[in-house]
Write a protein that holds these residues in place. Structure first.
Motif, PDB file in Angstrom:
ATOM      1  N   GLY A  80      89.104   7.064  45.278  1.00  0.00           N
ATOM      2  CA  GLY A  80      89.154   5.627  45.071  1.00  0.00           C
ATOM      3  C   GLY A  80      88.216   4.811  45.936  1.00  0.00           C
ATOM      4  O   GLY A  80      88.211   3.576  45.839  1.00  0.00           O
ATOM      5  N   VAL A  81      87.417   5.457  46.784  1.00  0.00           N
ATOM      6  CA  VAL A  81      86.481   4.697  47.637  1.00  0.00           C
ATOM      7  C   VAL A  81      85.458   3.978  46.760  1.00  0.00           C
ATOM      8  O   VAL A  81      85.268   2.764  46.880  1.00  0.00           O
ATOM      9  CB  VAL A  81      85.776   5.624  48.645  1.00  0.00           C
ATOM     10  N   ARG A  82      84.806   4.727  45.894  1.00  0.00           N
ATOM     11  CA  ARG A  82      83.898   4.124  44.911  1.00  0.00           C
ATOM     12  C   ARG A  82      84.278   4.499  43.486  1.00  0.00           C
ATOM     13  O   ARG A  82      84.006   3.746  42.557  1.00  0.00           O
ATOM     14  CB  ARG A  82      82.451   4.550  45.181  1.00  0.00           C
ATOM     15  N   LEU A  83      84.880   5.669  43.355  1.00  0.00           N
ATOM     16  CA  LEU A  83      85.281   6.163  42.039  1.00  0.00           C
ATOM     17  C   LEU A  83      86.643   6.835  42.129  1.00  0.00           C
ATOM     18  O   LEU A  83      87.033   7.350  43.182  1.00  0.00           O
ATOM     19  CB  LEU A  83      84.271   7.194  41.519  1.00  0.00           C
ATOM     20  N   ASP A  84      87.327   6.848  41.003  1.00  0.00           N
ATOM     21  CA  ASP A  84      88.564   7.616  40.899  1.00  0.00           C
ATOM     22  C   ASP A  84      88.329   8.953  40.202  1.00  0.00           C
ATOM     23  O   ASP A  84      89.093   9.905  40.403  1.00  0.00           O
ATOM     24  CB  ASP A  84      89.617   6.820  40.116  1.00  0.00           C
ATOM     25  N   ALA A  85      87.273   9.021  39.382  1.00  0.00           N
ATOM     26  CA  ALA A  85      86.997  10.253  38.637  1.00  0.00           C
ATOM     27  C   ALA A  85      85.589  10.222  38.071  1.00  0.00           C
ATOM     28  O   ALA A  85      84.940   9.167  38.015  1.00  0.00           O
ATOM     29  CB  ALA A  85      88.004  10.430  37.497  1.00  0.00           C
ATOM     30  N   VAL A  86      85.139  11.385  37.656  1.00  0.00           N
ATOM     31  CA  VAL A  86      83.860  11.539  36.959  1.00  0.00           C
ATOM     32  C   VAL A  86      84.115  12.435  35.745  1.00  0.00           C
ATOM     33  O   VAL A  86      84.851  13.420  35.836  1.00  0.00           O
ATOM     34  CB  VAL A  86      82.787  12.180  37.858  1.00  0.00           C
ATOM     35  N   ILE A  87      83.526  12.084  34.622  1.00  0.00           N
ATOM     36  CA  ILE A  87      83.588  12.945  33.437  1.00  0.00           C
ATOM     37  C   ILE A  87      82.263  13.684  33.322  1.00  0.00           C
ATOM     38  O   ILE A  87      81.194  13.068  33.371  1.00  0.00           O
ATOM     39  CB  ILE A  87      83.842  12.125  32.155  1.00  0.00           C
ATOM     40  N   VAL A  88      82.357  15.003  33.149  1.00  0.00           N
ATOM     41  CA  VAL A  88      81.129  15.799  33.100  1.00  0.00           C
ATOM     42  C   VAL A  88      81.437  17.160  32.497  1.00  0.00           C
ATOM     43  O   VAL A  88      82.605  17.567  32.379  1.00  0.00           O
ATOM     44  CB  VAL A  88      80.544  15.967  34.530  1.00  0.00           C
ATOM     45  N   ASP A  89      80.379  17.864  32.130  1.00  0.00           N
ATOM     46  CA  ASP A  89      80.496  19.250  31.702  1.00  0.00           C
ATOM     47  C   ASP A  89      81.256  20.033  32.783  1.00  0.00           C
ATOM     48  O   ASP A  89      80.898  20.003  33.961  1.00  0.00           O
ATOM     49  CB  ASP A  89      79.086  19.812  31.521  1.00  0.00           C
ATOM     50  N   THR A  90      82.290  20.744  32.384  1.00  0.00           N
ATOM     51  CA  THR A  90      83.140  21.457  33.332  1.00  0.00           C
ATOM     52  C   THR A  90      82.359  22.462  34.158  1.00  0.00           C
ATOM     53  O   THR A  90      82.654  22.666  35.350  1.00  0.00           O
ATOM     54  CB  THR A  90      84.267  22.186  32.576  1.00  0.00           C
ATOM     55  N   LYS A 118      75.064  14.147  39.538  1.00  0.00           N
ATOM     56  CA  LYS A 118      75.051  14.467  40.968  1.00  0.00           C
ATOM     57  C   LYS A 118      75.256  13.209  41.801  1.00  0.00           C
ATOM     58  O   LYS A 118      75.982  13.226  42.811  1.00  0.00           O
ATOM     59  CB  LYS A 118      73.751  15.152  41.358  1.00  0.00           C
ATOM     60  N   ILE A 119      74.622  12.118  41.406  1.00  0.00           N
ATOM     61  CA  ILE A 119      74.788  10.862  42.146  1.00  0.00           C
ATOM     62  C   ILE A 119      76.223  10.371  42.030  1.00  0.00           C
ATOM     63  O   ILE A 119      76.815   9.876  42.997  1.00  0.00           O
ATOM     64  CB  ILE A 119      73.801   9.801  41.634  1.00  0.00           C
ATOM     65  N   ALA A 120      76.805  10.532  40.839  1.00  0.00           N
ATOM     66  CA  ALA A 120      78.208  10.149  40.647  1.00  0.00           C
ATOM     67  C   ALA A 120      79.114  10.996  41.537  1.00  0.00           C
ATOM     68  O   ALA A 120      80.054  10.474  42.169  1.00  0.00           O
ATOM     69  CB  ALA A 120      78.597  10.308  39.181  1.00  0.00           C
ATOM     70  N   PHE A 121      78.837  12.278  41.630  1.00  0.00           N
ATOM     71  CA  PHE A 121      79.629  13.157  42.492  1.00  0.00           C
ATOM     72  C   PHE A 121      79.477  12.775  43.963  1.00  0.00           C
ATOM     73  O   PHE A 121      80.418  12.898  44.751  1.00  0.00           O
ATOM     74  CB  PHE A 121      79.218  14.609  42.275  1.00  0.00           C
ATOM     75  N   ASP A 122      78.280  12.340  44.340  1.00  0.00           N
ATOM     76  CA  ASP A 122      78.068  11.909  45.723  1.00  0.00           C
ATOM     77  C   ASP A 122      78.950  10.711  46.067  1.00  0.00           C
ATOM     78  O   ASP A 122      79.423  10.579  47.196  1.00  0.00           O
ATOM     79  CB  ASP A 122      76.602  11.571  45.955  1.00  0.00           C
ATOM     80  N   ASP A 123      79.175   9.833  45.086  1.00  0.00           N
ATOM     81  CA  ASP A 123      80.094   8.714  45.295  1.00  0.00           C
ATOM     82  C   ASP A 123      81.546   9.192  45.323  1.00  0.00           C
ATOM     83  O   ASP A 123      82.346   8.742  46.154  1.00  0.00           O
ATOM     84  CB  ASP A 123      79.918   7.657  44.197  1.00  0.00           C
ATOM     85  N   LEU A 124      81.881  10.118  44.439  1.00  0.00           N
ATOM     86  CA  LEU A 124      83.257  10.593  44.362  1.00  0.00           C
ATOM     87  C   LEU A 124      83.653  11.367  45.612  1.00  0.00           C
ATOM     88  O   LEU A 124      84.806  11.279  46.068  1.00  0.00           O
ATOM     89  CB  LEU A 124      83.430  11.476  43.118  1.00  0.00           C
ATOM     90  N   ARG A 125      82.715  12.089  46.188  1.00  0.00           N
ATOM     91  CA  ARG A 125      83.029  12.903  47.368  1.00  0.00           C
ATOM     92  C   ARG A 125      83.344  12.049  48.597  1.00  0.00           C
ATOM     93  O   ARG A 125      83.900  12.557  49.578  1.00  0.00           O
ATOM     94  CB  ARG A 125      81.872  13.860  47.664  1.00  0.00           C
ATOM     95  N   LEU A 126      83.026  10.767  48.554  1.00  0.00           N
ATOM     96  CA  LEU A 126      83.324   9.882  49.686  1.00  0.00           C
ATOM     97  C   LEU A 126      84.820   9.699  49.898  1.00  0.00           C
ATOM     98  O   LEU A 126      85.253   9.319  50.988  1.00  0.00           O
ATOM     99  CB  LEU A 126      82.662   8.510  49.470  1.00  0.00           C
ATOM    100  N   GLY A 127      85.598   9.958  48.872  1.00  0.00           N
ATOM    101  CA  GLY A 127      87.046   9.849  48.992  1.00  0.00           C
ATOM    102  C   GLY A 127      87.669   9.309  47.722  1.00  0.00           C
ATOM    103  O   GLY A 127      87.010   8.640  46.922  1.00  0.00           O
TER     104      GLY A 127
END
Length: 279
Positions: free
Chosen positions: A200-210, A189-198
């Motif tokens: 490449g802002v903090r992350l390009d992708a997250v690997i997780v259970d689909t 969830k914390i990783a998704f919170d970073d990804l939702r910022l945009g």
């Protein structure tokens, strides 16, 4: 001299016997405590998506919660939930704070050094998730990108090209990209919170259970799932080693739920798909 050796041998035999008796005395200790207290203590997550999360009334709900309740009912016990960190669960130093853990843990040989896995109750695909504005269309587009994962998960192992599919009937892993950087998070969830910022802002992708990703997208996260999935793995209930009777009871409860269709119904309830069977 021979008498002395005989005395040592006798003492050694007594020691071995004492250890054996002690082991026998400890066998069934967890099950005995559950039956004596009529309480089953279960570790789940408070933010594990459809597996387990807090609803609007701050009650724990989800697939794991329903499955655990059914196991407790099979044992004739009430249920008590605790929400430790994932790293604490996988570390195996539970110290009696809970009796079993949910979380659909992948039962690898490395984890089997600290835990036992009496029953597999979930099969889930894992995927690469990107921001909806990402230009990536397949996992291979993530070559050299910054990828987030929850720590001590099969997703982390995949991102680092270190996933060892050593469970029964496992297929070899095909790595579809190599990350330029792997960022470790306490929870997805914390990783998704970073990804939702945009993108490449903090992350390009997250690997997780689909299934977790789909639930997050339904909840409004501006994300998309890249196809095809990266890998599929079994999820097991975990317990501490040393109490085969307890493990056998859990295995029997899950088998009953598979045989009578309960597990399939619960999976469909929370995922709109049957993940109780091998994918």
């Amino acid at each position: 001299m021979n008498k002395f050796v005989t005395m040592i041998a006798a003492a050694a035999s007594l020691t071995v016997a004492a250890v054996a008796l002690s082991a026998k005395a400890n066998a069934g200790a967890v099950l005995d405590n559950v039956l004596a207290t009529k309480t089953l203590k279960v570790a789940v997550g408070a933010d594990w998506g459809p597996l387990s999360h807090l609803d609007d009334s701050h009650e724990l709900v989800g697939y794991d919660v329903d499955v655990a309740k059914a196991v407790a009912e099979h044992l004739g016990a009430q249920i008590q939930f605790v929400t430790p960190g994932w790293d604490i669960i996988t570390g195996g130093k539970w110290q009696g704070r809970w009796d079993l853990a949910m979380g659909a843990m992948v039962p690898t040989k490395a984890r089997a050094e600290a835990l036992d896995f009496p029953a597999i109750y979930f099969w889930g695909p894992n995927s690469a998730i990107v921001h909806k504005d990402s230009k990536a269309t397949t996992p291979s587009d993530l070559e050299g990108k910054v990828v987030g994962v929850a720590g001590d998960t099969s997703a982390e192992a995949y991102a680092n090209h270190d996933l060892k599919p050593d469970w029964q009937n496992a297929s070899p892993v095909q790595y579809q990209f190599k990350a330029g950087q792997v960022k470790i998070y306490g929870t997805t969830k914390i990783a998704f919170d970073d990804l939702r910022l945009g993108d490449g802002v903090r992350l390009d992708a997250v690997i997780v259970d689909t299934t977790f990703a789909r639930d997050s997208i339904k909840a409004g996260y501006p994300l998309k799932i890249l196809e095809p999935p990266l890998f599929s793995a079994p999820g097991a209930i975990s317990v501490l080693p040393g109490d085969k009777e307890f493990g056998d009871k859990i295995a029997a409860a899950i088998k009953k739920m598979k045989d009578d269709g309960t597990l399939s119904k619960l999976s469909t309830k929370w995922y709109d798909a049957d993940y109780s069977k091998e994918q």
